[in-house]
Design an enzyme around this catalytic site. Structure first.
Site, short mmCIF file in Angstrom:
data_model
loop_
_atom_site.label_atom_id
_atom_site.label_comp_id
_atom_site.label_asym_id
_atom_site.label_seq_id
_atom_site.Cartn_x
_atom_site.Cartn_y
_atom_site.Cartn_z
N LYS A 73 42.22 48.60 51.09
CA LYS A 73 43.46 47.84 51.31
C LYS A 73 44.46 48.52 52.24
CE LYS A 73 43.71 44.93 47.19
NZ LYS A 73 44.48 44.57 46.00
N ASP A 109 48.69 39.21 46.83
CA ASP A 109 48.89 39.55 45.40
C ASP A 109 50.34 39.26 44.97
OD1 ASP A 109 46.33 40.34 44.66
OD2 ASP A 109 46.63 42.40 45.34
N GLY A 133 55.04 50.13 36.31
CA GLY A 133 53.91 50.41 37.22
C GLY A 133 54.38 50.56 38.64
N ASN A 157 57.85 54.08 36.19
CA ASN A 157 56.49 54.61 36.27
C ASN A 157 56.47 56.06 35.83
OD1 ASN A 157 53.83 53.55 37.27
ND2 ASN A 157 53.81 55.52 38.30
N ASP A 160 53.78 60.30 38.86
CA ASP A 160 52.51 60.63 39.50
C ASP A 160 52.62 60.30 40.98
OD1 ASP A 160 52.44 57.89 39.53
OD2 ASP A 160 50.76 57.67 38.16
N GLY A 257 47.82 37.62 33.41
CA GLY A 257 47.53 37.80 34.83
C GLY A 257 46.67 36.72 35.48
P1 NAD Z 1 46.62 51.17 40.33
O1 NAD Z 1 45.59 52.14 39.90
O2 NAD Z 1 46.96 51.04 41.77
O3 NAD Z 1 48.00 51.50 39.57
C1 NAD Z 1 48.00 51.79 38.20
C2 NAD Z 1 49.44 52.01 37.72
O4 NAD Z 1 49.42 52.20 36.32
C3 NAD Z 1 50.13 53.22 38.31
O5 NAD Z 1 51.49 52.92 38.49
C4 NAD Z 1 49.98 54.27 37.21
O6 NAD Z 1 51.01 55.23 37.25
C5 NAD Z 1 50.09 53.41 35.99
N1 NAD Z 1 49.42 53.97 34.82
C6 NAD Z 1 48.11 54.23 34.69
N2 NAD Z 1 47.85 54.74 33.47
C7 NAD Z 1 49.03 54.80 32.83
C8 NAD Z 1 49.41 55.24 31.54
N3 NAD Z 1 48.53 55.71 30.66
N4 NAD Z 1 50.72 55.16 31.22
C9 NAD Z 1 51.62 54.67 32.09
N5 NAD Z 1 51.32 54.24 33.31
C10 NAD Z 1 50.03 54.31 33.68
O7 NAD Z 1 46.18 49.78 39.74
P2 NAD Z 1 46.60 48.31 40.23
O8 NAD Z 1 45.63 47.83 41.22
O9 NAD Z 1 48.04 48.33 40.59
O10 NAD Z 1 46.36 47.46 38.91
C11 NAD Z 1 47.25 47.54 37.81
C12 NAD Z 1 46.89 46.44 36.81
O11 NAD Z 1 47.11 45.16 37.41
C13 NAD Z 1 45.43 46.45 36.38
O12 NAD Z 1 45.39 46.13 35.02
C14 NAD Z 1 44.79 45.37 37.19
O13 NAD Z 1 43.69 44.78 36.54
C15 NAD Z 1 45.93 44.37 37.31
N6 NAD Z 1 45.86 43.51 38.51
C16 NAD Z 1 45.89 42.17 38.32
C17 NAD Z 1 45.87 41.33 39.41
C18 NAD Z 1 45.93 39.83 39.19
O14 NAD Z 1 45.71 39.07 40.14
N7 NAD Z 1 46.23 39.37 38.00
C19 NAD Z 1 45.83 41.85 40.72
C20 NAD Z 1 45.81 43.24 40.87
C21 NAD Z 1 45.83 44.07 39.76
#
Ligand code: NAD
Length: 290
Positions: A73, A109, A133, A157, A160, A257
């Site tokens: 991406k 998104d 997040g 967040n 990290d 979601g």
């Molecule tokens: P990513 O890996 O880019 O980001 C993960 C985030 O979660 C980071 O901010 C991280 O700091 C935080 N995090 C991880 N573990 C943690 C913990 N134990 N405690 C606190 N914070 C924590 O992931 P992403 O691509 O941003 O995806 C995030 C979520 O969104 C996932 O569940 C994914 O399935 C979902 N998502 C849904 C859609 C949709 O269309 N519905 C699209 C993209 C992502």
């Protein structure tokens, strides 16, 4: 299976690795069939090493476009001719449109999340929202929300690498939009309570709530969720995360979601085919009706 594919059909790709698990090919092809438009959508295992050649392939073979997912991406942006403001701001692209050899990068998104709210009659324009997040999903939502006219966004967040990245994006958004974005350490629960109490929407955009963290929630104290708050979760499996369960018990309106996923796909279809996706039909076909 479609058996009417002729020489006029155009290919739309999905470039990511790993990708065989993705629901997108089924969802996209279901929609093209229903709309009776001459497109086929296929997933390609493309990692960062193969990406430059894959982009050349879009041009050489005249693909109509391609979806892009992890790990491509961010990297893909440098190979495209034009980027939308949301991609410029976030540095991430999930959709390429090929218009006569000119490749434009979009990020649908955030568009999907904002459309989901709109379809549920939740008005956030000129208002404040809080996001848990700072990864890919959170960044896309923050950027699109700021561009669309949300007045204030508070991001929580853990400290990290995502935290540092979104701080830089918040700075850009504060300089270039009317929105005020602030980033706060998730450990500060008093600030979290305060920011949520001023917000119309709370969004979980972390993986906390899905495997391997299924059953967990970043908010465990129900009193942090006033009943007039709308609580959304980017997670769609499970359909109801622990956070959504707690919020529902508090009387909050909840959204999982699925809407974000469906509407981001609909935005891609609009870009590639110009058509409006039949969302209710897709929900039914894919078993997404709750
Ligand atoms: P990513 O890996 O880019 O980001 C993960 C985030 O979660 C980071 O901010 C991280 O700091 C935080 N995090 C991880 N573990 C943690 C913990 N134990 N405690 C606190 N914070 C924590 O992931 P992403 O691509 O941003 O995806 C995030 C979520 O969104 C996932 O569940 C994914 O399935 C979902 N998502 C849904 C859609 C949709 O269309 N519905 C699209 C993209 C992502």
């Amino acid at each position: 299976m479609r058996n009417n594919i002729d020489g006029h059909f155009l290919l739309i790709g999905l470039m990511a690795y790993p990708i065989r698990h993705s629901l997108s090919p089924q969802m996209q092809n279901t929609i093209y069939s229903k709309l009776k438009v001459p497109y086929v959508y296929l997933a390609f295992e493309v990692d960062q090493k193969k990406l430059p050649d894959a982009i050349k392939g879009i041009r050489a073979l005249g693909l109509r476009g391609s979806a892009v997912s992890m790990p491509n991406k961010q990297l893909v942006c440098q190979y495209l001719d034009k980027l939308t403001p949301a991609v410029e701001m976030s540095g991430a692209c999930n959709t390429i449109s090929n218009d006569n050899g000119v490749l434009t990068g979009y990020n649908t998104d955030g568009m999907g999340y904002m459309r989901m709210l709109k379809e549920a009659n939740i008005d956030v324009i000129g208002k404040k929202i809080t996001i848990l997040g700072a990864g890919g999903a959170a960044t896309a939502i923050v950027v699109q929300a700021a561009l669309d006219g949300v007045k204030e966004i508070t991001v929580f967040n853990q400290k990290d690498e995502c935290y540092t990245k979104i701080e830089a994006i918040a700075k850009k958004l504060n300089q270039n939009t009317q929105c005020h974005v602030r980033v706060i350490d998730l450990v500060d629960k008093d600030k979290l309570r305060k920011e949520i109490s001023d917000s119309v929407v709370l969004c979980n955009a972390t993986g906390v709530g899905m495997k391997p963290l299924e059953g967990k929630s970043l908010i465990t104290d129900p009193t942090m969720l006033p009943p007039d708050l709308v609580v959304t979760d980017c997670i769609y499996s499970p359909r109801k995360t622990k956070l959504l369960e707690i919020a529902e018990q508090q009387g909050c309106k909840i959204l999982n979601g699925i809407g974000m996923m469906l509407w981001q796909g609909a935005a891609q279809i609009k870009i590639w085919t110009g058509e409006d996706a039949p969302i209710d039909y897709v929900k039914e076909q894919m078993g997404f009706n709750d």
